[in-house]
Scaffold this motif. Structure first.
Motif, mmCIF file in Angstrom:
data_model
loop_
_atom_site.group_PDB
_atom_site.id
_atom_site.type_symbol
_atom_site.label_atom_id
_atom_site.label_comp_id
_atom_site.label_asym_id
_atom_site.label_seq_id
_atom_site.Cartn_x
_atom_site.Cartn_y
_atom_site.Cartn_z
ATOM 1 N N PRO A 156 3.028 -3.852 -5.884
ATOM 2 C CA PRO A 156 2.122 -2.711 -5.731
ATOM 3 C C PRO A 156 1.059 -2.719 -6.826
ATOM 4 O O PRO A 156 1.347 -3.000 -7.997
ATOM 5 C CB PRO A 156 3.056 -1.502 -5.842
ATOM 6 C CG PRO A 156 4.380 -2.016 -5.382
ATOM 7 C CD PRO A 156 4.443 -3.429 -5.870
ATOM 8 N N GLU B 165 0.812 -1.207 0.000
ATOM 9 C CA GLU B 165 0.000 0.000 0.000
ATOM 10 C C GLU B 165 0.854 1.270 0.000
ATOM 11 O O GLU B 165 0.369 2.353 -0.301
ATOM 12 C CB GLU B 165 -0.934 0.021 1.216
ATOM 13 C CG GLU B 165 -2.018 -1.050 1.214
ATOM 14 C CD GLU B 165 -1.474 -2.388 1.680
ATOM 15 O OE1 GLU B 165 -0.327 -2.421 2.175
ATOM 16 O OE2 GLU B 165 -2.185 -3.403 1.546
ATOM 17 N N THR C 23 1.808 3.449 -3.892
ATOM 18 C CA THR C 23 0.618 3.595 -4.738
ATOM 19 C C THR C 23 0.924 4.326 -6.033
ATOM 20 O O THR C 23 0.142 4.246 -6.983
ATOM 21 C CB THR C 23 -0.480 4.346 -3.972
ATOM 22 O OG1 THR C 23 0.018 5.629 -3.562
ATOM 23 C CG2 THR C 23 -0.924 3.555 -2.756
ATOM 24 N N ASN D 98 -0.755 -0.575 -8.559
ATOM 25 C CA ASN D 98 -0.937 0.375 -9.660
ATOM 26 C C ASN D 98 0.133 0.272 -10.740
ATOM 27 O O ASN D 98 0.251 1.168 -11.580
ATOM 28 C CB ASN D 98 -0.973 1.804 -9.117
ATOM 29 C CG ASN D 98 -2.247 2.089 -8.346
ATOM 30 O OD1 ASN D 98 -3.309 1.568 -8.682
ATOM 31 N ND2 ASN D 98 -2.163 2.895 -7.304
#
Length: 768
Positions: free
Chosen positions: A627, A597, A600, A629
Motif C-alpha cells: 500500500p 488501493e 490507504t 501510504n
C-alpha cells in the motif's frame, strides 16, 4: 562535541539502554540541572581510587533527583568505556529475590534466557562476573534485606568493580557502605531551580521580563526539590503569562510544609486536571511500582473503561493519546522509552506520583463517580456511573465464596447504599491492570461476581479450559487479553462491545473467523495462531461487491498465518487498517494485498517470512506490492532482489525501514545490495539486522534525508558505502556486533564529515 561511545567486546549493555525490562525514564538533557559537580564527584569514585569492590550509595528524599543523577553518571561515555559489564535494575519496595537476580543476570549476558526451577541463578551470575570489571546499579532500594539478598553474587576482586545504589533511606545507605561514604544529594539552589523552571516552561525561549520576579519567587518556594519545580512548571505552563497568576502560585507554595511538599504539589497539579484526566492518572497508579507501562496498551485500557470518548473525532486512539500528552506535559507522567519514529513506547510514574494516586484512591474508598468524557455532556449527567477499582483487598474479599456485594464495607454509607440500591446497574468494576495478586490456580470463579467488568487481562498464565463458559457472563467486555491452550472465535461471538482482543494460544487449531463480522466495534486484533478455515458460505464475503467490513479495525496482528487465495481477502475487509503485522508461514501463492488501493490508511507493516521454498520460487517478488501510504516497513526473511527493492522505493512516504535475516539476491548471483540508482526519498531510519549480504553499494542520492543507520551482526559485508559521508542529515550510526572493517568504515565517514563541514555532527555508537 559528540562523543564516540565504545564498549569493549565483553560489554553487554550500551549507554542509554540500562535495561530491556525496567529501564529508568528518559530525561532530556535540558531537564538535568544542578548535578554537574555531583556527577563529577561520583564518576571519580566509580573510576578511581581503590581497585577493590566498592559500593557507592546516593540517598535523599523523594523527588530530589537521585535516579536522574545516577542516570547521568551511568550514561556518561567515560563510564560506558570504563566497565566491561553494566546493569541497571530498579529494586523498589516490593521485590522478589529470584526475579531480581534473573533480571540482573539477563542484563549482564545481554539476552533473555529461560531459567529452570533448579537453576542457581545467584551462582550463575557470580561465575559470569568473575574477572570482569562491572558496574551494577540498584535503583530505589528500601530495605537492607534487598542488598543482603544479592551482595554475595558480586565477586570481590581487584578489577575496580562498583555497585551504585540509590535509596531514600539514610540508614540503608550507611549499612551498604564499603569504602566510599554515602553521598547525600543536596537540594537545588534558587538559581538552579529557576534555570530548571525556565527550561520546562519556556522550552528554550526567553522569560518575559514581567515574569522574572514572580518566577524567582516560585523557584524560591520550591525549596530546592526538582520534582516540585517540574510539577509547578507543568501547572504554570498552562496558565496565562501574567505575573499576578504566578504570584498566586508562589504564595500557595510558601504555605506548604516541606515534609508534605511533594504530596501537596501533586495535589495542586491534580486539582488543575479535567475530570477525565484525573481518572486516567489514578488508573495508572494501579500498575506495579517502577512498571514501564506500554502506551499502546494503556490507551486501549482507557478506551475500554470509557475514561475518554471521542468528542470531535472518530479516532478514539488519537483522543486517548492527547490525554496522555496532557499528563506528560504537566510532568505527572514521565517518558520511559521512545519508538524509532519518536512516538512514546513506554511511560512511567514517579514513585511519589504513584504514592499520591494510591492515597487518593484509598481516600475515596476506591470509588469514583465517573463521567465519560465529552465536551457536550454536563458533569451531573444522569449517565454517570459509580466505578469500584479492583484492588487487592477487594480481591481477597471476593475470593470467599460466601461474600456478597451488599456486605462490601465501602458501600455501607447512606449515599453509597442509595446509589447501589437505586442504580445497581451503574455499579461497574475497573479492572486492576496487573492481575498477579489474583488466585493464579483458577481466577475464573471471581468473574461470576464481576459481570459488569469491562477489562479482562490475563496474559501471562494459561487460563483453565473452562474459560469460555466463564466469559459467557461478561457481556460488557471491551478489552480481552488472555493466554489459553485453545481458542475459537465462536467462543467470544457474544462480546459485541469488544474493542481489543489479544489471544496467546499455545495449541494449534484451525478456526473459522466467520463470527468476527458480528463484532463491529472491534478496533485491535492480535491472535498468534490464526489458521483460518473457510466454507462455501463464507465465499460471498470476499466478493468485491460485498459490504461485509470491520470498519473500526485499526490494528491486526497474527504470528502465524498462511497467504492463500482467501486469507488476504480477509484483511481486505479491514478498509481502515492502520497497522498490520504478519508472520507468513509458507511461500505466498497470491499477492499479499489483492488491491493496494484498499488500505490507504495503512501506516505500519511488519512482515516476517518463512523462507522455506523460496530458493525454488519464481517471480514471488510480484506478490509484495505494498500500500502506497506506508510510513514504517519491517521485513524479515526475504530476498532483496532488484524488483523487491524497487517495490520498497516506490513508497514515497516511507520513513523507517527495517530488514532482518534475509539475502540481497538469489543463490546464483553475488550477494550485493546495489541501490546506486535507487532513491528512498523520505527514509529517515534504516536498520539492517542479520542481513547476509557480502557487499552494499549506494550513491549519495540513495538516502537523501537519512538520519539514523543501525546495523546488527554485520558480519557478512565489509563496509558502509562511503557515499554516506555526503548525506547532510545523517546524525547517528549505531553498530551492534560489528566487524573491524565495518567499524573503520563508520569512523572514516565520521572523519570525512568533520573535515568537509567543520562540524562534529555525526555520532557513532559501537555496541557489543
Amino acid at each position: 562535541m559528540d562523543v564516540v561511545e565504545t564498549c569493549g567486546k565483553e560489554t553487554t549493555l550500551s549507554s542509554g539502554e540500562p535495561s530491556n525490562k525496567r529501564s529508568i525514564p528518559s530525561i532530556d538533557d535540558d531537564e538535568v540541572v544542578g548535578f554537574e559537580n555531583d556527577a563529577e564527584i561520583i564518576m571519580k569514585k566509580l573510576t578511581g581510587r581503590t581497585k577493590e569492590l566498592d559500593v557507592l550509595s546516593i540517598f535523599g528524599m523523594p523527588g530530589l533527583g537521585k535516579t536522574t543523577l545516577a542516570r547521568k553518571v551511568y550514561n556518561n561515555p567515560s563510564i560506558v568505556n570504563h566497565f566491561d559489564v553494566k546493569v541497571w535494575c530498579a529494586v523498589s519496595q516490593a521485590y522478589d529475590r529470584t526475579t531480581l537476580l534473573v533480571e540482573i543476570f539477563e542484563q549482564a549476558i545481554n539476552k533473555e534466557c529461560k531459567i529452570k526451577e533448579n537453576d542457581n541463578v545467584a551462582d550463575m551470575l557470580r561465575k559470569f562476573l568473575i574477572g570482569k570489571r562491572y558496574l551494577i546499579v540498584l535503583d530505589d532500594i528500601w530495605e537492607v534485606e534487598a542488598w543482603e539478598d544479592v551482595r554475595l553474587c558480586f565477586p570481590i576482586g581487584a578489577n575496580g568493580c562498583r555497585v551504585m545504589v540509590t535509596t531514600r533511606i539514610e540508614q540503608v545507605a550507611k549499612h551498604l557502605q564499603h569504602r566510599s561514604d554515602p553521598y547525600s544529594l543536596r537540594f537545588l539552589t534558587r538559581e538552579e531551580s529557576w534555570v530548571l523552571l525556565q527550561k520546562k516552561v519556556f522550552r528554550g525561549e526567553n522569560c518575559p521580563s514581567n515574569l522574572v520576579e514572580a518566577g524567582l519567587q516560585i523557584a524560591q518556594h520550591c525549596k530546592g526539590l526538582p520534582l516540585v519545580v517540574v510539577l509547578i512548571a507543568g501547572i504554570i505552563a498552562k496558565m496565562g503569562r501574567e505575573a499576578s497568576l504566578w504570584l498566586k502560585v508562589a504564595n500557595d507554595l510558601s504555605s506548604l510544609a516541606l515534609g508534605e511538599q511533594s504530596m501537596k504539589v501533586i495535589q495542586s497539579s491534580y486539582d488543575h486536571l479535567e475530570n477525565h484526566l484525573k481518572h486516567c492518572l489514578l488508573y495508572m497508579g494501579l500498575f506495579p511500582e517502577d512498571h514501564k507501562i506500554a502506551v499502546d496498551d494503556l490507551l486501549k485500557l482507557w478506551m475500554a473503561e470509557e475514561f475518554v470518548l471521542n468528542s470531535e473525532t472518530e479516532n478514539m486512539e488519537e483522543t486517548s493519546r492527547n490525554c496522555l500528552n496532557n499528563l506528560l506535559n504537566r510532568s505527572l507522567v514521565m517518558v520511559s522509552k521512545k519508538k524509532i519514529n519518536g512516538d512514546i513506547e513506554r511511560c512511567i510514574l514517579h514513585d511519589v506520583v504513584r504514592e499520591f494516586c494510591l492515597r487518593k484512591l484509598k481516600e475515596e474508598k476506591f470509588m469514583q463517580l465517573t463521567v465519560p468524557y465529552s465536551p457536550y455532556q454536563h458533569l451531573c449527567s444522569m449517565n454517570s456511573r459509580l466505578c469500584v477499582y479492583i484492588h487487592d483487598d477487594l480481591v481477597k474479599q471476593l475470593d470467599h465464596c460466601e461474600y456478597q456485594f451488599d456486605k462490601i464495607p465501602m458501600l455501607e454509607s447512606k449515599e453509597s447504599t442509595k446509589c447501589f440500591g437505586e442504580c445497581s446497574r451503574s455499579l461497574e468494576f475497573i479492572a486492576h491492570p496487573n492481575f498477579n495478586p489474583w488466585n493464579k490456580s483458577n481466577p475464573l470463579p471471581l468473574l461470576v461476581k464481576l459481570k459488569l467488568v469491562r477489562v479482562l487481562h490475563f496474559p501471562d498464565e494459561d487460563l483453565p479450559s473452562s474459560w469460555p463458559i466463564a466469559v459467557q457472563s461478561l457481556t460488557y467486555l471491551r478489552y480481552l487479553e488472555i493466554s489459553v491452550e485453545e481458542f475459537d472465535f465462536k467462543w467470544i461471538s457474544h462480546l459485541l462491545d469488544l474493542q481489543t482482543l489479544v489471544v496467546d494460544s499455545s495449541k494449534f487449531r484451525r478456526t473459522s473467523p466467520a463470527t468476527i463480522w458480528k463484532m463491529k466495534k472491534l478496533r485491535h486484533l492480535n491472535v498468534n495462531e490464526l489458521s483460518l478455515v473457510w466454507d462455501d458460505n463464507d465465499k460471498a464475503i470476499f466478493e468485491e461487491s460485498s459490504t461485509t467490513m470491520l470498519e473500526n479495525l485499526k490494528t491486526f496482528h497474527s504470528h502465524r498465518i498462511t497467504v492463500d487465495d482467501m486469507n488476504p481477502r480477509f484483511w481486505w475487509r479491514f478498509a481502515n487498517l492502520e497497522e498490520l503485522s504478519l508472520r507468513v508461514e509458507a511461500l505466498p501463492s497470491c499477492p499479499l494485498f489483492p488491491s493496494v488501493e484498499v488500505h490507504t490508511r495503512l501506516q505500519s507493516l511488519n512482515l516476517v517470512i518463512n523462507p522455506r521454498g523460496f530458493f525454488d520460487s519464481v517471480g514471488w517478488e510480484s506478490y509484495f506490492v505494498f500500500p502506497s501510504n506506508l510510513r514504517h516497513l519491517s521485513i524479515g526473511g526475504c530476498f532483496l532482489t532488484k524488483e523487491m527493492t524497487l517495490n520498497i522505493a516506490r513508497l514515497k512516504k516511507l520513513e523507517s525501514l527495517t530488514l532482518r535475516g534475509g539475502f540481497p539476491l538469489g543463490k546464483i548471483e553475488n550477494r550485493c545490495w546495489d541501490v546506486t540508482n535507487v532513491e528512498f526519498r523520505a527514509l529517515k531510519y534504516l536498520a539492517l539486522n542479520f542481513m547476509r549480504m557480502e557487499e552494499w553499494k549506494a550513491s549519495e542520492e540513495s538516502f537523501p534525508v537519512l538520519e539514523k543507520l543501525s546495523i546488527r551482526s554485520g558480519y557478512f559485508y565489509k563496509e558502509i558505502p562511503p557515499s554516506f559521508a555526503d548525506i547532510p542529515t545523517l546524525r547517528l550510526i549505531k553498530l551492534y556486533d560489528y566487524t573491524d572493517s565495518l567499524e573503520v568504515s563508520a569512523m572514516n565517514i565520521k572523519k570525512e564529515i568533520e573535515e568537509n563541514t567543520g562540524c562534529d555532527s555525526l555520532q557513532v555508537l559501537l555496541l557489543s
